[in-house]
Design an enzyme around this catalytic site. Structure first.
Site, short mmCIF file in Angstrom:
data_model
loop_
_atom_site.label_atom_id
_atom_site.label_comp_id
_atom_site.label_asym_id
_atom_site.label_seq_id
_atom_site.Cartn_x
_atom_site.Cartn_y
_atom_site.Cartn_z
N HIS A 120 0.78 -1.25 0.13
CA HIS A 120 0.05 -0.07 0.04
C HIS A 120 0.89 1.13 0.03
O HIS A 120 1.96 1.26 0.75
CB HIS A 120 -0.82 0.05 1.32
CG HIS A 120 -2.09 0.84 1.14
ND1 HIS A 120 -3.24 0.49 0.63
CD2 HIS A 120 -2.11 2.31 1.47
CE1 HIS A 120 -4.14 1.63 0.71
NE2 HIS A 120 -3.61 2.76 1.13
N ASP A 165 -14.15 2.84 6.95
CA ASP A 165 -12.99 3.49 6.42
C ASP A 165 -13.79 4.18 5.17
O ASP A 165 -13.51 5.28 4.75
CB ASP A 165 -11.76 2.74 6.16
CG ASP A 165 -10.95 3.55 5.21
OD1 ASP A 165 -10.57 4.56 5.84
OD2 ASP A 165 -10.73 3.24 3.99
N ARG A 207 -13.18 12.54 5.32
CA ARG A 207 -12.03 13.06 5.55
C ARG A 207 -11.57 14.15 4.50
O ARG A 207 -11.21 15.42 4.59
CB ARG A 207 -10.97 12.34 6.06
CG ARG A 207 -11.35 11.79 7.34
CD ARG A 207 -10.53 10.47 7.66
NE ARG A 207 -8.93 10.89 7.38
CZ ARG A 207 -8.33 9.89 6.86
NH1 ARG A 207 -8.52 8.55 6.51
NH2 ARG A 207 -6.73 10.17 6.70
N SER A 211 -6.88 3.96 8.72
CA SER A 211 -7.45 3.84 7.36
C SER A 211 -6.70 2.78 6.54
O SER A 211 -7.20 1.74 6.15
CB SER A 211 -7.25 5.30 6.71
OG SER A 211 -7.74 5.16 5.51
N LYS A 250 -7.72 -1.54 6.35
CA LYS A 250 -8.00 -2.22 4.74
C LYS A 250 -7.00 -3.38 4.92
O LYS A 250 -7.26 -4.26 4.29
CB LYS A 250 -7.63 -1.03 3.94
CG LYS A 250 -8.73 -0.25 3.76
CD LYS A 250 -8.80 0.64 2.48
CE LYS A 250 -7.81 1.75 2.53
NZ LYS A 250 -7.97 3.32 2.79
#
Ligand code: URA
Length: 425
Positions: free
Chosen positions: A82, A161, A168, A183, A187
């Site tokens: 990520h 999320d 956000r 967040s 995930k």
């Protein structure tokens, strides 16, 4: 419990209890806590922060707010990666097939771009027919069959999320460590992989502007992963200039294809091989950088990429098609010297205005537009040489060209950019 009391508690700098955090997240995912109260809470967190315990509770409460994938039917150590976001960040397009080409399963859940940052899903969707939606069963089957799948986050996976991230985005509460860490890690944990490589970007084009903040975010996320027995490492990487040559969806796919045919710039090619080495290492596979690079030259990574495109409905005949943008405008160096700065944020915003990115979630993308740099920071240039090409659907006028040129800095001293800044384990 009342939401207003919990907002006030955080606003006054006090710690929320585990029970209170679970209650809030559960209520938000079910629609009992409205967006306006959640935005107030996010802003209170922005200013007052969260303790390590609160961040961990928030992460696990978010994991529990939706579906969780069970990848145990896939043999071997499943890997995921990520990035915290950047400009020209096409790393997943190359890294995922490269790692999978060593028979290591890559089960990747990606996101979309917003504002000046790009998203892997948008890049993949610039390939005709490519499907990013897959059920849990289809996702598992594809990874079992070909060792790779890159898909989008379903509505049910980490529901809190999905809602909170969108909130956000429009309430100026993205760039804060506890909210980014929870967040990202919620995930990654819910998506089920055993080993996670986190690319934490730092600099002008990233959410983290300083190395200190990037280190703190990395440490927080690595500890969250380890606490639930996921092998996790973070790599802090430079995002002061766009990554690689291209910004823009189709243009980035084309650059990724070049890299997977051994024709990429040496810097980004080397950087991706270093990330691949770390990811393979997490899966217990030791390879030298030369062995890894070889898969970018001999077509093994490209074959894996093509297998994924085919498995997800993409049209291989469309894969290598050049951009169909109506105008290509060359930008020339105004003097001789070395490129010393190409600010990622400015060029990300420039590409966004060409249609390559979204200002708001509902904006439609133009996959064909963007920028391709012939020169990057550290490269020498002669006056009049091409620095970049702008791909647009409308002619770039002199104002547009000036806006581009003013962000290119040429100096007398060569600067040496460093892609990987540090590794946090
Ligand atoms: N990427 C995410 O998934 N979440 C964030 O908050 C920031 C980057």
């Amino acid at each position: 419990m009342r939401t207003v009391d919990l907002i006030q508690k955080k606003r006054d700098g006090k710690e929320l209890s585990t029970e209170e955090i679970y209650w809030l997240i559960d209520g938000y995912a079910k629609g009992d806590v409205p967006d306006y109260q959640m935005s107030a809470l996010a802003m209170a967190i922005y200013f007052k922060g969260m303790s390590t315990r609160e961040t961990s509770d928030l992460t696990m409460a978010m994991v529990g707010s939706g579906q969780q994938f069970d990848l145990s039917a896939i043999p071997g150590i499943k890997t995921d990666k990520h990035s915290t976001g950047g400009v020209g960040d096409k790393v997943t397009l190359i890294l995922a097939p490269l790692v999978a080409s060593f028979e290591v399963p890559v089960a990747k859940m990606s996101g979309r771009g917003l504002g000046h940052t790009g998203g892997t899903l948008d890049k993949l969707e610039s390939i005709k027919g490519f499907q990013i939606e897959r059920s849990e069963e289809e996702f598992i089957k594809q990874v079992q069959d070909i060792n790779i799948a890159v898909i989008g986050q379903s509505d049910q996976l980490v529901r809190a999320d999905k809602l909170l991230y969108a909130l956000r985005d429009v309430t100026a509460t993205v760039d804060i460590i506890p909210l980014i860490a929870s967040s990202v890690m919620s995930k990654k944990i819910a998506a089920g992989s055993d080993a996670i490589l986190l690319d934490v970007t730092v600099g002008d084009g990233a959410f983290m502007k300083t190395i200190e903040d990037a280190k703190q975010l990395s440490r927080t996320m690595v500890d969250l992963g380890k606490a639930v027995n996921r092998q996790t490492i973070a790599v802090i990487t430079d995002m002061s200039q766009p990554l690689g040559r291209a910004i823009g969806n189709r243009l980035e796919v084309l650059e990724a294809l070049d890299i997977m045919q051994g024709r990429g710039r040496e810097d980004i090619t080397h950087f991706i091989c270093e990330l691949a080495q770390l990811m393979l290492d997490l899966a217990g596979v030791t390879k030298s950088l030369d062995e890894i690079k070889e898969h970018l030259v001999n077509g093994r990574a490209l074959d894996k990429f093509k297998q994924m495109v085919l498995a997800q409905g993409g049209d291989l005949d469309d894969l290598f098609r050049p951009s169909t943008a109506a105008c290509v405008t060359e930008v020339y160096a105004e003097k001789t010297g070395y490129i010393t700065a190409l600010p990622a944020l400015e060029f990300g915003l420039y590409a966004m205005r060409l249609g390559a990115g979204r200002a708001v979630k509902t904006d439609l993308l133009d996959f064909e537009t963007g920028i391709v740099f012939d020169k990057k920071v550290g490269d020498s240039v002669e006056e009049g040489e091409i620095i970049a090409k702008i791909y647009s659907n409308e002619k770039i006028d002199s104002k547009g060209l000036t806006n581009f040129q003013k962000n290119v800095t040429i100096g007398e001293e060569k600067v040496i950019p460093k892609e990987i800044i540090t590794i946090i384990r």
